[in-house]
Scaffold this motif. Structure first.
Motif, PDB file in Angstrom:
ATOM      1  N   ARG A  20       0.829  -1.211   0.000  1.00  8.48           N
ATOM      2  CA  ARG A  20       0.000   0.000   0.000  1.00  8.48           C
ATOM      3  C   ARG A  20       0.858   1.253   0.000  1.00  8.48           C
ATOM      4  NH1 ARG A  20      -4.191   1.176  -2.367  1.00  8.48           N
ATOM      5  NH2 ARG A  20      -3.019   3.009  -2.982  1.00  8.48           N
ATOM      6  N   ASP A  24       1.014   4.113  -2.971  1.00  6.06           N
ATOM      7  CA  ASP A  24       0.821   5.550  -2.738  1.00  6.06           C
ATOM      8  C   ASP A  24       1.976   6.356  -3.329  1.00  6.06           C
ATOM      9  OD1 ASP A  24      -1.548   5.030  -1.436  1.00  6.06           O
ATOM     10  OD2 ASP A  24      -0.689   5.156   0.575  1.00  6.06           O
ATOM     11  N   LYS A  28       1.705   9.074  -6.437  1.00  5.10           N
ATOM     12  CA  LYS A  28       2.161  10.455  -6.315  1.00  5.10           C
ATOM     13  C   LYS A  28       3.080  10.811  -7.476  1.00  5.10           C
ATOM     14  CE  LYS A  28       4.224  13.753  -3.068  1.00  5.10           C
ATOM     15  NZ  LYS A  28       5.426  14.232  -3.790  1.00  5.10           N
ATOM     16  N   GLU A  55      -1.507  -3.497  -4.999  1.00  8.46           N
ATOM     17  CA  GLU A  55      -2.496  -2.499  -4.567  1.00  8.46           C
ATOM     18  C   GLU A  55      -2.911  -1.564  -5.700  1.00  8.46           C
ATOM     19  OE1 GLU A  55      -4.150  -2.006  -1.651  1.00  8.46           O
ATOM     20  OE2 GLU A  55      -3.348  -3.899  -0.901  1.00  8.46           O
ATOM     21  N   ASP A  59      -7.103   0.195  -7.897  1.00 14.25           N
ATOM     22  CA  ASP A  59      -7.091   1.608  -7.519  1.00 14.25           C
ATOM     23  C   ASP A  59      -7.598   2.467  -8.682  1.00 14.25           C
ATOM     24  OD1 ASP A  59      -6.309   4.319  -6.892  1.00 14.25           O
ATOM     25  OD2 ASP A  59      -5.003   3.463  -5.350  1.00 14.25           O
ATOM     26  N   LEU A 257       4.172  11.114   2.195  1.00 12.19           N
ATOM     27  CA  LEU A 257       4.540  11.487   0.835  1.00 12.19           C
ATOM     28  C   LEU A 257       4.724  12.992   0.737  1.00 12.19           C
ATOM     29  CD1 LEU A 257       2.151   9.196  -1.191  1.00 12.19           C
ATOM     30  CD2 LEU A 257       4.613   8.981  -0.973  1.00 12.19           C
TER      31      LEU A 257
END
Length: 257
Positions: A20, A24, A28, A55, A59, A257
């Motif tokens: 995960r 992410d 980004k 993941e 998404d 992030l």
């Protein structure tokens, strides 16, 4: 216990949380790249990396039609061979998502019997994507995701191999890989080190001994993974699980992030 140099963008997670966090991070990078230039160029490795990208499959924020995917290295085998990085990435990721097939740049299976021509053809594929849009001497990937071998190799760049010093070619080939299969093509260090972002992904206790060696590697040892030093300062990241980082001491601040 090894203490890595500071600051170091090394994030360690329980193994179940790593995918995960990695997703992410990729998202980004995707968002910033598409906003800047309308596309997202990424190079992927094989090994355990593709399953760490699981993941991304469901998404809805992934803009698959904007992705241009290359491979950081590839084994010179048919595309449906178990050793093929493309086959691995396809089975773990791409066959489950709506990415246009033309956006996945794999080796030309017609050229498997001529490894030099195969490498040249893959370099020309890179040139078609990058040279007309960017003016850099080397392609500038938005993101390259790399694995880490237990001997410190990354891509198909192995300790003590002559390709470590390659400074001109974008794509090189080798016929003497110390790990099977022996014939491979690989991106070179100049390409890796021109990327906007590089992230190593390492999981499992098998990486626990080599990780501290790579993070604090004397020049004379020349472990390939430690020679990845992006020209963009602060753009080298490590995403590892707690089993891999057990011999590394660092401040486990929350991942942001």
């Amino acid at each position: 216990m090894h203490h890595p140099p500071n600051p170091l963008l090394l994030y360690s997670f329980p193994s179940d949380d790593l995918p995960r966090a990695l997703a992410d991070f990729v998202l980004k990078a995707q968002k910033e790249s598409i906003e800047k230039k309308g596309r997202f160029t990424i190079a992927l490795s094989g090994g355990s990396l593709p399953k760490q990208l699981k993941e991304l499959i469901n998404d809805p924020t992934v803009k698959w039609d904007k992705w241009q995917v290359f491979y950081a290295d590839e084994r010179v085998v048919p595309l449906d061979h178990p050793d093929s990085n493309h086959n691995l990435c396809k089975s773990k990721l791409f066959q489950h998502v709506p990415i246009p097939p033309a956006n996945i740049h794999h080796i030309d299976p017609v050229l498997l019997d001529d490894i030099e021509e195969l490498a040249d053809a893959y370099e020309k594929e890179l040139i078609r994507e990058f040279a007309q849009k960017d003016s850099a001497r080397f392609p500038v990937f938005d993101l390259i995701l790399l694995g880490l071998g237990e001997d410190g190799h990354t891509c198909s760049l192995f300790p003590g191999h002559e390709l470590i010093t390659e400074s001109d070619r974008w794509v090189a080939y080798l016929e003497d890989s110390p790990k099977p299969p022996p014939k491979r093509i690989t991106l070179t260090f100049p390409v890796l080190n021109h990327a906007s972002r590089i992230a190593f992904v390492a999981a499992g206790a098998g990486k626990a001994d080599v990780l501290p060696l790579v993070l604090d590697n004397p020049e004379e040892r020349k472990l390939p993974a430690s020679l990845v030093k992006p020209a963009h300062p602060g753009q080298l990241y490590w995403f590892v699980d707690d089993a891999a980082s057990v011999n590394v001491a660092f401040s486990k601040t929350p991942f942001k992030l």
